[in-house]
Design a protein around this motif. Structure first.
Motif, PDB file in Angstrom:
ATOM      1  N   ALA A  52       0.762  -1.163   0.003  1.00  0.00           N
ATOM      2  CA  ALA A  52       0.003   0.144  -0.151  1.00  0.00           C
ATOM      3  C   ALA A  52       0.838   1.321  -0.211  1.00  0.00           C
ATOM      4  O   ALA A  52       0.503   2.387  -0.294  1.00  0.00           O
ATOM      5  CB  ALA A  52      -0.926  -0.032   1.169  1.00  0.00           C
ATOM      6  N   ASP A  53       1.985   1.195   0.435  1.00  0.00           N
ATOM      7  CA  ASP A  53       3.065   2.276   0.558  1.00  0.00           C
ATOM      8  C   ASP A  53       3.444   2.747  -0.829  1.00  0.00           C
ATOM      9  O   ASP A  53       4.186   3.540  -0.981  1.00  0.00           O
ATOM     10  CB  ASP A  53       4.100   1.994   1.401  1.00  0.00           C
ATOM     11  N   ALA A  54       3.505   1.748  -1.965  1.00  0.00           N
ATOM     12  CA  ALA A  54       4.120   1.856  -3.229  1.00  0.00           C
ATOM     13  C   ALA A  54       3.173   2.254  -4.355  1.00  0.00           C
ATOM     14  O   ALA A  54       1.874   1.689  -4.092  1.00  0.00           O
ATOM     15  CB  ALA A  54       4.739   0.726  -3.738  1.00  0.00           C
ATOM     16  N   PRO A  55       3.098   3.530  -5.037  1.00  0.00           N
ATOM     17  CA  PRO A  55       4.608   4.103  -5.012  1.00  0.00           C
ATOM     18  C   PRO A  55       4.665   5.139  -3.995  1.00  0.00           C
ATOM     19  O   PRO A  55       3.446   5.607  -3.694  1.00  0.00           O
ATOM     20  CB  PRO A  55       4.317   4.887  -6.523  1.00  0.00           C
ATOM     21  N   LEU A  56       5.963   5.362  -3.614  1.00  0.00           N
ATOM     22  CA  LEU A  56       6.084   6.328  -2.655  1.00  0.00           C
ATOM     23  C   LEU A  56       5.557   7.853  -2.954  1.00  0.00           C
ATOM     24  O   LEU A  56       6.050   8.092  -4.002  1.00  0.00           O
ATOM     25  CB  LEU A  56       7.450   6.229  -2.069  1.00  0.00           C
ATOM     26  N   ALA A  83      14.909   7.998  -3.422  1.00  0.00           N
ATOM     27  CA  ALA A  83      14.394   6.997  -2.768  1.00  0.00           C
ATOM     28  C   ALA A  83      13.185   6.654  -3.366  1.00  0.00           C
ATOM     29  O   ALA A  83      12.727   5.511  -3.741  1.00  0.00           O
ATOM     30  CB  ALA A  83      14.051   7.320  -1.329  1.00  0.00           C
ATOM     31  N   ARG A  84      12.164   7.688  -3.812  1.00  0.00           N
ATOM     32  CA  ARG A  84      11.202   7.091  -4.512  1.00  0.00           C
ATOM     33  C   ARG A  84      11.505   6.504  -5.831  1.00  0.00           C
ATOM     34  O   ARG A  84      10.712   5.291  -6.305  1.00  0.00           O
ATOM     35  CB  ARG A  84      10.173   8.529  -5.028  1.00  0.00           C
ATOM     36  N   GLU A  85      12.365   6.827  -6.658  1.00  0.00           N
ATOM     37  CA  GLU A  85      13.038   6.263  -7.798  1.00  0.00           C
ATOM     38  C   GLU A  85      13.433   4.751  -7.601  1.00  0.00           C
ATOM     39  O   GLU A  85      13.240   3.951  -8.467  1.00  0.00           O
ATOM     40  CB  GLU A  85      13.916   7.073  -8.425  1.00  0.00           C
ATOM     41  N   LEU A 121       2.702  -7.815  -4.929  1.00  0.00           N
ATOM     42  CA  LEU A 121       2.895  -6.905  -3.988  1.00  0.00           C
ATOM     43  C   LEU A 121       1.516  -6.391  -3.336  1.00  0.00           C
ATOM     44  O   LEU A 121       1.009  -5.021  -3.672  1.00  0.00           O
ATOM     45  CB  LEU A 121       3.836  -5.478  -4.268  1.00  0.00           C
ATOM     46  N   PRO A 122       0.598  -7.155  -2.927  1.00  0.00           N
ATOM     47  CA  PRO A 122      -0.858  -6.585  -2.317  1.00  0.00           C
ATOM     48  C   PRO A 122      -0.648  -5.657  -1.270  1.00  0.00           C
ATOM     49  O   PRO A 122       0.279  -5.580  -0.504  1.00  0.00           O
ATOM     50  CB  PRO A 122      -1.293  -8.077  -1.834  1.00  0.00           C
ATOM     51  N   PRO A 123      -1.690  -4.753  -1.350  1.00  0.00           N
ATOM     52  CA  PRO A 123      -1.411  -3.699  -0.241  1.00  0.00           C
ATOM     53  C   PRO A 123      -1.324  -4.163   1.185  1.00  0.00           C
ATOM     54  O   PRO A 123      -0.514  -3.180   1.838  1.00  0.00           O
ATOM     55  CB  PRO A 123      -3.018  -3.079  -0.579  1.00  0.00           C
ATOM     56  N   ALA A 124      -1.798  -5.174   1.520  1.00  0.00           N
ATOM     57  CA  ALA A 124      -1.727  -5.620   2.915  1.00  0.00           C
ATOM     58  C   ALA A 124      -0.383  -6.631   3.218  1.00  0.00           C
ATOM     59  O   ALA A 124      -0.383  -6.756   4.248  1.00  0.00           O
ATOM     60  CB  ALA A 124      -3.028  -6.249   3.520  1.00  0.00           C
TER      61      ALA A 124
END
Length: 306
Positions: free
Chosen positions: A169-173, A195-197, A210-213
């Protein structure tokens, strides 16, 4: 050996630490080991199983005997101080609960030891570490993953445990990250473009969903990435770069703080970014000379602003 009643009491204290002080499971395990070792010694020292009655009657002489025993078997002063802290915390809680005098335990002096100051990397060494980490893995997506994690440690000042608790859930930053640190203390951390890149590159290359949870950073087999994997890749990189053994994942966080302060950052702002409860802790994390610290204090002190 301890009685069932004392065993239950110890379990209640650990639950109290978990609920009231938000102690981590690792911390609770350390507390339990320290207390069981202490109580086991007292059982042998007194020649009887330890219950609530006997431990309430522990004397100053008993405490001295325990500490001498621990030092005699090679326990370092730092480790003994940690064990004593756990014993005192337990006794403080228990004496209030059971109504007995715990002065003999609470007045015991902690052994003196020299605190190890963190050793941050120089700016060029920190950048070299990030670049070198990228060269350690055979699979491109693993290299991208390791680079992303180490970039977060240095670029956002995260603890490795905090970086590895990020989820899909944190991606993309975004421009900031909401981090829950020690003691469930929340802080908002700015995220640098680098860091975002780095994280975006990893997400694009990662072969796992990469599911949100679920965890953002994955091991080769798809499970949650372990801290040891990052520690190992940094060990390889530091040996290639000729850096000391202190060039660890946590050193990247130290470096973040030091380089920000050297660049003119405000000590209290850095304290917030790191999630420290005490300003003195932040000061210990920064390897700047006294003159630089005094300059920062002078600028921040109310009197200096007239």
């Amino acid at each position: 050996m301890i009685s069932p009643a004392l065993s239950d009491t110890l379990a209640h204290w650990l639950d109290h630490q978990r609920a009231m002080n938000a102690a981590s499971e690792n911390t609770l395990s350390a507390y339990q080991r320290d207390l069981l070792s202490f109580l086991d010694f007292m059982s042998q020292h007194h020649g009887e199983a330890q219950g609530l009655g006997p431990i309430a009657r522990i004397t100053t002489s008993d405490m001295r005997a325990w500490m001498a025993h621990e030092r005699g078997r090679g326990v370092a002063a730092r480790s003994l101080a940690r064990s004593l802290s756990a014993v005192k915390s337990f006794y403080r809680w228990l004496s209030e609960r059971e109504g007995f005098e715990a002065t003999a335990v609470l007045a015991t002096r902690s052994p003196k030891f020299r605190k190890k100051l963190p050793r941050p990397l120089a700016e060029d060494a920190a950048r070299a570490m990030i670049d070198r980490v990228d060269l350690q893995a055979r699979e491109p997506w693993v290299a991208a993953r390791d680079t992303a994690v180490v970039t977060l440690l240095y670029g956002c000042g995260l603890r490795i445990s905090e970086a590895l608790t990020l989820t899909g859930a944190d991606a993309p930053l975004g421009a900031t990250l909401r981090i829950i640190g020690k003691g469930n203390k929340e802080r908002i951390v700015p995220v640098l473009p680098a860091a975002r890149e780095a994280v975006a590159t990893y997400v694009k290359a990662c072969p796992h969903d990469l599911p949100p949870a679920e965890p953002l950073f994955r091991g080769v087999r798809g499970g949650a990435l372990s801290p040891r994997a990052i520690q190992k890749v940094m060990e390889q990189a530091r040996m290639q770069l000729g850096l000391p053994a202190t060039a660890t994942p946590h050193a990247m966080r130290h470096s973040f703080a030091t380089h920000l302060l050297n660049a003119g950052g405000d000590l209290r702002a850095i304290q917030e970014l790191l999630g420290h409860a005490s300003l003195s802790t932040t000061q210990a994390y920064t390897a700047v000379d006294t003159a630089r610290l005094m300059e920062v204090y002078d600028k921040a002190h109310p009197r200096s602003r007239g």
